[in-house]
Design an enzyme around this catalytic site. Structure first.
Site, mmCIF file in Angstrom:
data_model
loop_
_atom_site.group_PDB
_atom_site.id
_atom_site.type_symbol
_atom_site.label_atom_id
_atom_site.label_comp_id
_atom_site.label_asym_id
_atom_site.label_seq_id
_atom_site.Cartn_x
_atom_site.Cartn_y
_atom_site.Cartn_z
ATOM 1 N N GLY A 63 6.891 -15.942 13.311
ATOM 2 C CA GLY A 63 6.357 -15.386 12.062
ATOM 3 C C GLY A 63 6.007 -16.444 11.035
ATOM 4 N N PHE A 105 -24.880 -23.134 4.049
ATOM 5 C CA PHE A 105 -23.730 -23.793 4.696
ATOM 6 C C PHE A 105 -23.778 -25.309 4.485
ATOM 7 C CE2 PHE A 105 -24.354 -20.330 8.167
ATOM 8 C CZ PHE A 105 -23.800 -19.352 7.347
ATOM 9 N N GLU A 131 -30.514 -23.338 7.657
ATOM 10 C CA GLU A 131 -31.147 -22.365 6.759
ATOM 11 C C GLU A 131 -30.581 -20.981 7.026
ATOM 12 O OE1 GLU A 131 -35.395 -24.759 6.497
ATOM 13 O OE2 GLU A 131 -35.381 -22.722 7.314
ATOM 14 N N ASN A 156 -20.967 -24.736 20.163
ATOM 15 C CA ASN A 156 -20.552 -25.180 21.497
ATOM 16 C C ASN A 156 -21.450 -24.644 22.614
ATOM 17 O OD1 ASN A 156 -18.604 -26.623 20.249
ATOM 18 N ND2 ASN A 156 -16.871 -25.698 21.300
ATOM 19 N N GLU A 157 -22.070 -23.495 22.381
ATOM 20 C CA GLU A 157 -23.021 -22.976 23.374
ATOM 21 C C GLU A 157 -24.214 -23.924 23.510
ATOM 22 O OE1 GLU A 157 -20.241 -20.075 22.160
ATOM 23 O OE2 GLU A 157 -21.593 -21.245 20.899
ATOM 24 N N GLY A 217 -31.916 -18.487 8.147
ATOM 25 C CA GLY A 217 -32.392 -17.937 9.415
ATOM 26 C C GLY A 217 -32.352 -18.904 10.579
ATOM 27 N N GLU A 261 -22.401 -37.615 14.645
ATOM 28 C CA GLU A 261 -21.794 -36.453 13.983
ATOM 29 C C GLU A 261 -20.871 -35.711 14.948
ATOM 30 O OE1 GLU A 261 -23.148 -32.394 11.604
ATOM 31 O OE2 GLU A 261 -24.582 -34.014 11.876
#
Length: 388
Positions: A347, A160, A131, A373-374, A133, A249
């Site tokens: 480049g 998302f 969500e 990952n945290e 938030g 997942e």
């Protein structure tokens, strides 16, 4: 697909499947990369095509239209897609995640109604957890599902959401009891292909990479969902159901990372052999040789780590800690390897027409989605104190 009897039979089957998947992506999907990036979504017909080829729902039992295989089969698809560098179709969600929530918790009638449509590619699947938030902290979601007779009314917003613009079947994580934390969460299955009243698809979000993959906001304003569409048949099971399915997942993120590092290594090895600097091939320079030796080693380690995890998962032995370690390490290595390989291109590595640039842009999300990952480190750390 489920008829292999020996490891050799399975190996042959997976090799044939690899060739089939590689041909599908390289011939039918990759050439349309710019078209999908411009549209912000892939052509739905490609899901049907993947279904025809038997590439969807390979780990779904045959009675629901699937291949009757295991995640070892699905892994071939996700790895080949990652190697192709064309990620517009969110197959991990559609094929690797959504059908397994249904297989684990839907009624027999629901499985027969929903799963064959996902496996054929007629329908596209999505799951709405995040969500505006709330990201990795799933027990804090605020989307509400209020019981009204034999329906629920769903109200709230999600963001998302992979396959948000194209999905026909949507699993929604919502609070059926807002007074509770985790134990107030339920998963509801909504059929949204016809854009029912109370359901609105928001804008396709503009991302750094994966531009052809539709990631959207979704809005619910009294969307009616039949009461029997609560997964598992009773309220309050959602958080447990999420925890049971998230290891798969996270393993899928590791499998995709393997495909990416393999592709990065192959593209870069051919580049440094062909490109000259200071009168000799780049590969003749010690730094290039040492970087490539290091990358080659990382690819081998990741391959062993991922293959072992797939094996554990097929046997029902991949736990929360094991999946978190796969997700954490593989996504970190993916980002490091791609960055080092891009550097060796000089480049040209910064030019979009070079595959390494695409891998770089598309891959940064790997350290964030399926649980940041945290959060993975925290899950791993918790299991360490439990073991002491």
């Amino acid at each position: 697909m489920s008829h292999h009897h020996t490891p050799a039979d399975l190996a042959t089957e997976l090799a044939d499947l690899t060739a089939l998947a590689r041909e599908f992506f390289t011939k039918e999907v990759v050439p349309r990369h710019e078209e999908f990036a411009a549209a912000g979504e892939p052509d739905r017909a490609l899901y049907r095509r993947a279904g025809e080829l038997g590439l969807l729902g390979m780990s779904v039992p045959e009675e629901y239209g699937g291949g009757g295989g295991t995640l070892a089969h699905e892994a071939v698809l996700f790895r080949e897609q990652a190697r192709s560098g064309e990620l517009s179709m969110q197959l991990g969600v559609h094929s690797g995640i959504v059908p397994h929530y249904l297989l684990a918790h839907a009624t027999e009638a629901q499985k027969k109604r929903w799963i064959p449509k996902l496996v054929s590619g007629e329908w596209i699947g999505a799951i709405a957890m995040t969500e505006p938030g709330t990201g990795s902290d799933l027990q804090s979601i605020s989307t509400r599902a209020i019981r009204s007779g034999d329906e629920y009314l769903v109200t709230g917003a999600k963001t998302f959401i992979s396959n948000g613009a194209t999905c026909d079947l949507l699993i929604i994580a919502a609070k059926t009891d807002p007074t509770q934390g985790a134990s107030g969460v339920s998963l509801l299955v909504a059929e949204v292909g016809e854009n029912p009243p109370g359901f609105q698809r928001g804008r396709k979000l503009k991302k750094i990479g994966q531009k052809g993959q539709d990631t959207t906001e979704l809005f619910f304003d009294g969307l009616r969902v039949p009461a029997e569409n609560v997964l598992g048949g009773v309220e309050g099971q959602g958080f447990i159901q999420l925890m049971q399915q998230l290891p798969q997942e996270r393993l899928i993120v590791g499998v995709a990372a393997l495909g990416v590092v393999e592709a990065a290594y192959e593209h870069t090895l051919s580049y440094v052999r062909e490109r000259h600097a200071f009168g000799k091939p780049l590969f003749a320079l010690q730094n290039t040789r040492f970087e490539m030796a290091d990358v080659a080693t990382t690819v081998e380690v990741m391959r062993a780590f991922v293959e072992r995890a797939i094996d554990h998962h097929v046997r029902g032995e991949l736990d929360v800690k094991g999946a978190a370690m796969i997700k954490l390490w593989c996504s970190e290595q993916q980002n490091q390897v791609v960055d080092r390989c891009l550097q060796l291109h000089g480049g040209y590595g910064y030019m979009e027409e070079y595959p390494i640039a695409q891998l770089f842009l598309d891959g940064r999300i790997a350290k964030i989605y399926a649980g940041a990952n945290e959060v993975m480190k925290d899950l791993i750390a918790r299991s360490l104190t439990a073991a002491v």
